[in-house]
Design an enzyme around this catalytic site. Sequence first.
Site, mmCIF file in Angstrom:
data_model
loop_
_atom_site.group_PDB
_atom_site.id
_atom_site.type_symbol
_atom_site.label_atom_id
_atom_site.label_comp_id
_atom_site.label_asym_id
_atom_site.label_seq_id
_atom_site.Cartn_x
_atom_site.Cartn_y
_atom_site.Cartn_z
ATOM 1 N N THR A 42 56.354 -2.342 78.151
ATOM 2 C CA THR A 42 56.226 -2.726 76.905
ATOM 3 C C THR A 42 56.343 -2.625 75.824
ATOM 4 O O THR A 42 56.600 -3.577 75.292
ATOM 5 C CB THR A 42 54.436 -2.027 76.665
ATOM 6 O OG1 THR A 42 53.749 -2.937 77.954
ATOM 7 C CG2 THR A 42 53.632 -2.795 75.602
ATOM 8 N N CYS A 43 57.036 -1.295 75.877
ATOM 9 C CA CYS A 43 57.776 -1.060 74.630
ATOM 10 C C CYS A 43 58.920 -1.895 74.287
ATOM 11 O O CYS A 43 58.706 -1.935 72.608
ATOM 12 C CB CYS A 43 58.246 0.853 74.388
ATOM 13 S SG CYS A 43 59.159 1.031 73.276
ATOM 14 N N LYS A 52 58.258 -3.636 65.369
ATOM 15 C CA LYS A 52 58.265 -3.139 64.111
ATOM 16 C C LYS A 52 59.669 -4.350 63.158
ATOM 17 O O LYS A 52 60.062 -4.004 62.172
ATOM 18 C CB LYS A 52 59.316 -1.118 64.638
ATOM 19 C CG LYS A 52 59.025 -0.533 65.000
ATOM 20 C CD LYS A 52 56.775 -0.391 65.334
ATOM 21 C CE LYS A 52 55.973 0.524 65.849
ATOM 22 N NZ LYS A 52 55.361 -0.061 66.179
ATOM 23 N N GLU A 202 36.464 -2.378 62.855
ATOM 24 C CA GLU A 202 36.717 -1.511 63.156
ATOM 25 C C GLU A 202 35.137 -0.636 63.713
ATOM 26 O O GLU A 202 34.706 -0.656 62.051
ATOM 27 C CB GLU A 202 37.686 -0.425 62.671
ATOM 28 C CG GLU A 202 37.330 1.233 62.754
ATOM 29 C CD GLU A 202 37.846 1.253 64.068
ATOM 30 O OE1 GLU A 202 37.158 1.664 65.099
ATOM 31 O OE2 GLU A 202 38.673 0.803 64.882
ATOM 32 N N HIS A 448 66.530 16.915 45.978
ATOM 33 C CA HIS A 448 66.069 15.705 44.274
ATOM 34 C C HIS A 448 66.965 14.587 44.251
ATOM 35 O O HIS A 448 68.307 14.411 44.350
ATOM 36 C CB HIS A 448 65.940 17.291 43.623
ATOM 37 C CG HIS A 448 65.427 15.899 42.098
ATOM 38 N ND1 HIS A 448 64.669 15.981 41.766
ATOM 39 C CD2 HIS A 448 65.811 15.771 40.233
ATOM 40 C CE1 HIS A 448 64.086 15.498 40.627
ATOM 41 N NE2 HIS A 448 65.448 15.242 39.560
#
Length: 470
Positions: A42-43, A52, A202, A448
Amino acid sequence: MHEHETDVIVIGGGTGGYSTALRAAALGLRVVLAERDLIGGTCLHRGCIPSKAMLHAAELVDGIAEARERWGVKATLDAVDWAALTATRDDIVARNHRGVEGHLSHAGVEVVRGDAALTGPRTVRIGPHREWTARRGVVVATGSRPRTLPGLAPDGRRVVTSDDALFAPGLPASVLVLGGGAIGVEYASLHRSMGARVVLVEAADRLLPLEDADVSRQLTRGLKKRGVEVLTGARLEAAEPYEDGVRATVRTGRGETKELDVERLLVAVGRAPVTDGLDLAAAGLATDARGFLAPADWSRLETAVPGVHAVGDVLPPPSLGLAHASFAEGLLVAETLAGGSPRPVDYDAVPRVTYSSPQTASVGLTEAEARDRTGGRAVANTMPLTAVAKGMVHGQGGMVKVVTEGPGGRVLGVHLVGPHVSEMIAESQLVVGWDAEPADVAQHIHPHPTLSEAVGEAYLTLAGRGLHQQ
């Protein structure tokens, strides 16, 4: 019946199954991998990878709107070429599929096609005429399928599950997503990016109910800002498919009745383990009341029948039904069958990610869970992503939340919401998994300007060294 012998028999070629097979073969064991469908499960074919790929395309669509509205880049979107988009998705899946099959072949794993059923504790029938005996053990890795609702039969067009939502024809103009877990949230986000009117329903009182409450609030705020209608504490009372869509009745959390007419109803109410047809009773095995194959020994993922192990979605909680968890389970079982003593899977330290916009990523305990386990001593620090310059650049909001067992105590949980946070959670897995304290992490420098500076600042604050104390 033709009889054969091998060291290990793995039933199921998804992420849990093929990782078990590859690791066992690398350790010198002869491995037979039984698969009735496509290697990758399935993945690879219906879940993680194609979804994705589609979510990346959705991110590109969103980027065009951001470029125009926020940055003065006069970009326009003419249309989404659905055929070209799906062709790219399918090519990515196909290349991964060939890669996995190539790895198995190179490792010497014998892949046998056909339905598999246990005929004893160490014997498996694959197809109608071949039976194999495993000298070391049998591994059940048969995965899961989408749960459906009584009286609501998926047809692949108007009513779809997460397994076939990506392959339904075209892009709907409107969609009702039933289920606010990770899968439902991702599909709601995808369809909204592609221009659909989206209603997300939901039954629990918040989205991602297993995640930290602050994660749910931030995610809900982000989805609503993008135009997703979110109904929590709500239930589907009726759904009637017709030629061009579905008429649905939803009971809201306030007790009101809401009538919806949408092109597509996407059912994402969870997944159920696949164990039918395995004839578990022939090996002296039985599933629990929910259909899971529970281990008698979680440290080895061994069932009540010695030599029979389980990995992946057939396992009950605390296993998480996540592909990366099943990889770890496969390695554990393979090394156990090879005679090793691997460290058990630490399920508290397995990352969880929802690839929506905004994304969520977490590892470890929620604040509520941590307070329960520590008798109320747990503390949390929350840092907005917009507290750092790169967060302002992205302009999507978000947060970092770090939970510790007490002032200066070890880190029990880390929770992120915002852009690209799926790529930031690996550091936190190490922190939680190694029982680090804020002072341990605070001495390390985050680059940074990056979003990860907000993570570093949260640890600095908990260590009493923060530049922007919250």
